[in-house]
Design an enzyme around this catalytic site. Structure first.
Site, PDB file in Angstrom:
ATOM      1  CE  LYS A   8      -2.348  11.100   2.522  1.00 48.54           C
ATOM      2  NZ  LYS A   8      -2.955  10.323   1.423  1.00 48.54           N
ATOM      3  CE  LYS A  45      -5.961  14.265  -0.388  1.00 44.83           C
ATOM      4  NZ  LYS A  45      -6.379  13.030  -1.012  1.00 44.83           N
ATOM      5  NE  ARG A  46      -3.866  10.456   9.678  1.00 48.40           N
ATOM      6  CZ  ARG A  46      -3.646   9.407  10.464  1.00 48.40           C
ATOM      7  NH1 ARG A  46      -4.410   8.339  10.400  1.00 48.40           N
ATOM      8  NH2 ARG A  46      -2.666   9.418  11.339  1.00 48.40           N
ATOM      9  CE  LYS A  87     -13.879   6.683   0.137  1.00 47.73           C
ATOM     10  NZ  LYS A  87     -12.873   6.670   1.197  1.00 47.73           N
ATOM     11  CB  THR A 112     -10.119   5.296  -1.707  1.00 43.57           C
ATOM     12  OG1 THR A 112      -9.834   5.620  -0.351  1.00 43.57           O
ATOM     13  CG2 THR A 112      -9.393   4.015  -2.099  1.00 43.57           C
ATOM     14  CG  HIS A 158      -2.086  -0.903   1.127  1.00 46.12           C
ATOM     15  ND1 HIS A 158      -3.260  -0.578   0.479  1.00 46.12           N
ATOM     16  CD2 HIS A 158      -2.263  -2.162   1.598  1.00 46.12           C
ATOM     17  CE1 HIS A 158      -4.106  -1.593   0.565  1.00 46.12           C
ATOM     18  NE2 HIS A 158      -3.531  -2.563   1.237  1.00 46.12           N
TER      19      HIS A 158
END
Length: 790
Positions: A508, A502-503, A614, A610, A287
């Site tokens: 990111k 998100k985290r 969404k 993911t 992952h």
């Protein structure tokens, strides 16, 4: 897992009935739903993916179990105090959990510590400390098929004699208090996402879930085989045909040596047979490619906690290296690269290498990620056994992420193409026929409530009160009211909702978003009279409690919000909100209200994502890099229907070769320089001008994720976003094209691929008859007895 009530009503087809019944009792179903705690039993995307997979496996009629730990305290609750993240314990079981059923009759022992004895009769692990694993079962209902699977979570319990033997001096009180040491194993979730923390308690948790689960699987296998649990020499020959175990990242990697220990030490199988069965049983999903996220356990810790397992790992490694040496004689460097044991400094076990060697299939979770896994991260292994490596692009369950969270849109789609798309999301392609249908364009815009499209009900006359609980209060209006209530900031519902949830992690790149916010702020201040598309920028997510830079990023976003939201020159043109305590139930509110979804990781760092899927399914447009599943989203929808910007994987590699120099970008781009200078000089922290020194220093000297390198392309791309948003019809047509292209990203499709290519089981779309119908044909209706266990 989030909340269970609404999801269960939807999957059982009971939502209208329950709604009506609750209404007649004088209660409000929505208020009731808000009381339920989220089950936050995982970190970020990895945990949520597992939850979507459970929903899909039940919906596809696969005989599958989800196994995990019943953490007493899940992922922490995040409070924002004075702009800083503060963690609070998530006491989610405080009022009990109505969905679980304790199963003490299946309680199992798990062993730790001790020593190994070798005798002529075989090897024994003795003088161990025992902890009991008590299972709690939660039902996982499939969608409208009367199938209910099980999620079994293990809770740690001390045995009655725990430590009492050690206290023959009579310190009975201390002995009873020490039971906590055993029960701490299932006390709290380590809140790290994409970061490995090599703590003894964490290793205990990982072995605990694995040891209990394998005993459970073997018990069930023997019972189905013989109706008894007796051993027969050939009993395990069919094990891999009946049992498939998917390792969700390396956290359950100890399952490989544990199954070998059971086969060799307890069931007395010869090593080569045990190894063959083990390899054919396990498959491993990778992952992440971030080096700091890969688990590497110190050998001395494993030796202390699990001495027999260390011996087995050494044996696996020896045989593995002998095999490599026979294929590549004299290639010592290759042996070093491919060993399960990393030498140099502290000797460590590379758990990813253990998973690859001990599995028959290895997969990444998006096309680009699976390529990187093969060509970079595990290159030597992929060259050795190319047939072992696969791709399984992640997906999301359309039940929770459309029907539950966006009933207005779900209903609108059903009116156009029928309801079957819920079980076969590829049918969304039929929406392409309606891209130019003016009425449909208006209705889609209305459900979201896009600029200039009004905020009334959707006007189709088809909705019952159950499908659109807040009719006339579309997604953005509803969410704007929520934000005003929670954050006391007046939100313009016709502004563009630009969302980045998100985290919180450097890769990111929430920092790049923050720099863009500052740039927009400066532009409005420079020329207040100029037309500016109003935006509400929403950023949310949790930072791992020990991750200093992530916590500084949260503080910076809040400091910028404080200045922007209180500047009279800016007014309602720009608002910035940091969403507190981002979790599944909050995602269900924000995602349907989003116009622009931010997926801006440095190319080559996000395995899949993911959240991106969404947002796409719920009618948001994506601004993103060519990373993770964004690549396939662009493939499905056409790159022209996403806002793609920035470096590709090969550009990042090229920049690494040249050497990334942040200063060059700072010197060349006046708006970037201005924004960075404001952060540096205390414009957003006037009481503490040096507050963000670490952030600025990182951006100039230690930025592995190259924020400045993509800043210019990102800002230009955001200008295109604003331009399109002014034309609400063109915007909505692009939205429809995105929804129509989202079918690939159903977790049903992902699970069908796992079932076909890795587990070798067939999904069953047969509906089990309800209990009140005669069941003569029940045997014929159930899947063929092959069990896929995830």
């Amino acid at each position: 897992m989030g909340r269970t009530l609404q999801n269960t009503m939807i999957n059982l087809g009971l939502q209208n009935a329950c709604d009506e019944a609750i209404y007649q009792l004088g209660l409000d179903i929505e208020e009731l739903e808000e009381i339920e705690e989220d089950a936050g039993l995982g970190n970020g995307g990895l945990g949520r993916l597992a939850a979507c997979f459970l929903d899909s496996m039940a919906t596809l009629g696969l005989a599958a179990y989800g196994y995990g730990i019943r953490y007493e305290y899940g992922i922490f609750n995040q409070k924002i105090r004075d702009g800083w993240q503060v963690e609070e314990a998530d006491d989610w079981l405080r009022h009990g959990n109505p969905w679980e059923k304790a199963r003490p009759e299946y309680m199992l022992p798990v062993h730790f510590y001790g020593r190994v004895e070798h005798a002529s009769t075989g090897t024994k692990w003795v003088d161990t400390q025992v902890v009991l694993a008590l299972p709690y079962d939660t039902p996982v209902p499939g969608y409208m098929n009367n199938t209910v699977n099980t999620m079994r979570l293990w809770s740690a319990r001390a045995p009655n004699d725990f430590n009492l033997r050690d206290f023959n001096v009579g310190d009975y009180i201390q002995a009873v208090l020490d039971r906590n040491l055993a029960e701490n194993i299932s006390r709290v979730l380590y809140p790290n996402d994409n970061f490995f923390e090599g703590k003894e308690l964490r290793l205990k948790q990982e072995y605990f879930v694995v040891a209990a689960t394998l005993q459970d699987v073997i018990r069930r296998f023997k019972a189905s085989k013989f109706g008894s649990t007796d051993s027969v020499p050939t009993v395990f020959d069919s094990f891999p045909d009946q049992v498939a175990i998917q390792l969700n990242d390396t956290h359950p990697a100890m399952a490989i040596p544990e199954l070998m220990r059971i086969f060799v030490d307890i069931e007395k199988l010869p090593w080569s047979k045990a190894w063959d069965i083990t390899k054919r049983t396990f498959a491993y999903t990778n992952h992440t490619v971030l080096p700091e996220a890969l688990e590497r356990w110190p050998v001395d810790l494993v030796e202390k906690l699990l001495p027999r397992h260390l011996q087995i790992i050494y044996e696996i490694n020896q045989r593995h290296l002998d095999h490599i040496a026979s294929l590549f004689p004299g290639d010592v460097d290759r042996l070093r690269r491919m060993s399960l044991i990393e030498e140099g400094g502290t000797k460590r076990i590379n758990m990813a290498h253990l998973c690859i060697v001990g599995s028959h299939a290895v997969n990444g979770v998006a096309k680009i990620h699976s390529e990187i896994v093969k060509t970079e991260v595990f290159k030597d292994f992929a060259e050795l056994e190319p047939e072992k490596f696969q791709n399984k692009t992640n997906g999301i369950t359309p039940r929770r992420w459309l029907l539950l969270c966006n009933p207005g849109l779900a209903e609108l789609i059903a009116e156009k193409i029928g309801e079957d798309y819920v079980r076969d999301l590829s049918q969304l392609t039929k929406l392409h026929e309606f891209v130019d249908d003016d009425l449909f364009i208006r209705e889609v815009a209305k459900v979201k409530q896009v600029r200039g499209m009004g905020a009334g009900g959707c006007g189709c006359g088809q909705h019952g009160a159950d499908t659109l609980p807040a009719l006339g209060q579309e997604n953005k209006v509803k969410f704007a009211l929520y934000l005003e209530k929670e954050y006391k900031v007046k939100i313009n519902p016709s502004s563009m909702f630009d969302v980045h949830v998100k985290r919180i992690h450097e890769y990111k790149r929430q920092l790049m978003n923050c720099l863009h916010v500052i740039t927009m702020y400066n532009r409005i201040r420079r020329d207040p009279a100029k037309l500016f598309v109003p935006r509400t920028v929403i950023i949310g997510g949790k930072a791992a409690p020990g991750y200093h830079m992530a916590k500084m990023i949260i503080k910076l976003i809040n400091a910028v919000a404080q200045v922007v939201n209180n500047d009279p020159i800016v007014g309602s043109k720009l608002k910035v909100i940091f969403l507190e305590n981002y979790r599944v139930s909050l995602a269900e509110k924000v995602i349907p209200a989003t116009d622009l979804s931010e997926q801006i990781s440095t190319a080559g760092t996000e395995a899949s994502g993911t959240g991106n899927m969404k947002f796409m399914l719920n009618g948001a447009l994506t601004i993103g890099t060519m990373d993770g599943a964004n690549v396939e989203m662009a493939e499905e929808a056409g790159e022209e229907n996403l806002f793609i910007f920035g470096m590709r994987v090969e550009d990042v590699a090229e920049l690494d070769r040249e050497g990334y120099n942040a200063q060059q970008y700072y010197d060349r781009l006046p708006e970037l320089k201005q924004a960075v200078d404001q952060i540096k000089n205390g414009f957003f922290s006037s009481n503490e001008p040096d507050l963000f020194r670490d952030v600025v220093n990182m951006l100039f000297h230690h930025d592995r994720f190259k924020v400045f390198a993509d800043y210019e392309a990102y800002v230009k791309c955001q200008e295109k976003v604003s331009e399109l948003y002014l034309d609400s019809k063109a915007w909505t047509k692009m939205v429809i094209r995105n929804i129509a292209a989202a079918g690939k990203f159903s977790s049903d499709r992902t699970i069908k691929e796992y079932a076909r290519d890795i587990w070798h089981v067939e999904p069953s779309d047969l509906k089990i008859p309800p209990p009140n119908e005669p069941r003569e044909a029940a045997e014929d209706r159930t899947p063929n007895g092959t069990a896929a266990r995830a």
